[in-house]
Design a protein around this motif. Structure first.
Motif, PDB file in Angstrom:
ATOM      1  N   ARG A  93     166.793  21.250 -45.544  1.00  0.00           N
ATOM      2  CA  ARG A  93     165.866  22.371 -45.753  1.00  0.00           C
ATOM      3  C   ARG A  93     165.312  22.869 -44.426  1.00  0.00           C
ATOM      4  O   ARG A  93     165.210  24.069 -44.192  1.00  0.00           O
ATOM      5  N   GLU A  94     164.966  21.944 -43.536  1.00  0.00           N
ATOM      6  CA  GLU A  94     164.441  22.337 -42.234  1.00  0.00           C
ATOM      7  C   GLU A  94     165.484  23.120 -41.438  1.00  0.00           C
ATOM      8  O   GLU A  94     165.160  24.118 -40.787  1.00  0.00           O
ATOM      9  N   GLU A  96     167.966  24.908 -42.670  1.00  0.00           N
ATOM     10  CA  GLU A  96     168.093  26.223 -43.289  1.00  0.00           C
ATOM     11  C   GLU A  96     166.925  27.137 -42.909  1.00  0.00           C
ATOM     12  O   GLU A  96     167.132  28.320 -42.611  1.00  0.00           O
ATOM     13  N   ASN A  97     165.733  26.584 -42.868  1.00  0.00           N
ATOM     14  CA  ASN A  97     164.559  27.373 -42.459  1.00  0.00           C
ATOM     15  C   ASN A  97     164.670  27.823 -41.010  1.00  0.00           C
ATOM     16  O   ASN A  97     164.318  28.954 -40.671  1.00  0.00           O
ATOM     17  N   LYS A  99     167.477  28.299 -39.374  1.00  0.00           N
ATOM     18  CA  LYS A  99     168.541  29.326 -39.338  1.00  0.00           C
ATOM     19  C   LYS A  99     167.982  30.673 -39.772  1.00  0.00           C
ATOM     20  O   LYS A  99     168.261  31.707 -39.157  1.00  0.00           O
ATOM     21  N   LYS A 100     167.177  30.655 -40.822  1.00  0.00           N
ATOM     22  CA  LYS A 100     166.609  31.900 -41.347  1.00  0.00           C
ATOM     23  C   LYS A 100     165.623  32.520 -40.353  1.00  0.00           C
ATOM     24  O   LYS A 100     165.569  33.739 -40.206  1.00  0.00           O
ATOM     25  N   SER A 101     164.876  31.669 -39.669  1.00  0.00           N
ATOM     26  CA  SER A 101     163.885  32.194 -38.719  1.00  0.00           C
ATOM     27  C   SER A 101     164.562  32.798 -37.475  1.00  0.00           C
ATOM     28  O   SER A 101     164.009  33.667 -36.830  1.00  0.00           O
ATOM     29  N   LYS A 102     165.764  32.350 -37.136  1.00  0.00           N
ATOM     30  CA  LYS A 102     166.496  32.907 -35.996  1.00  0.00           C
ATOM     31  C   LYS A 102     167.078  34.277 -36.332  1.00  0.00           C
ATOM     32  O   LYS A 102     167.247  35.095 -35.466  1.00  0.00           O
ATOM     33  N   ASP A 103     167.393  34.460 -37.594  1.00  0.00           N
ATOM     34  CA  ASP A 103     168.000  35.756 -38.022  1.00  0.00           C
ATOM     35  C   ASP A 103     167.013  36.828 -38.076  1.00  0.00           C
ATOM     36  O   ASP A 103     166.302  37.417 -37.659  1.00  0.00           O
TER      37      ASP A 103
END
Length: 103
Positions: A93-94, A96-97, A99-103
């Protein structure tokens, strides 16, 4: 290691089964002795209760010994596996979070 675990489990179950069989046979013997008047009901009850307590202690000792052996051969417990699974899920989960914050 899996074979060792399975062998230990089977040995423990066999011993516990034997203990249960001894208890059952002893209870029947005491009932017969009571019916014949060889022992009083009170004496029979005390004997069976003492036997049950002793056999329960043996069952507990078997469990302790199996656990001790498993620890000595450095096997992982179910509890430890479950803890690791939870930690892996948290890390996923961390990631994935992040990865999402970099996008």
């Amino acid at each position: 290691m899996k074979n060792l675990t399975e062998l230990l489990r089977k040995i423990a179950l066999l011993q516990i089964g034997a203990i249960s069989l001894v208890t059952e046979k002893a209870e029947k013997l005491i009932e017969e002795l009571e019916e014949r008047g060889k022992v009083s009901e009170e004496e029979g009850k005390k004997f069976v209760d003492g036997l049950r307590k002793g056999l329960q202690k043996q069952k507990e000792e078997i469990s302790r010994q199996v656990e001790k052996i498993l620890k000595e051969v450095n096997l992982v417990t179910r509890e430890e596996i479950e803890t690791l699974k939870k930690e892996i899920e948290e890390l996923k989960r961390e990631i994935e979070n992040l990865k999402k914050s970099k996008d």
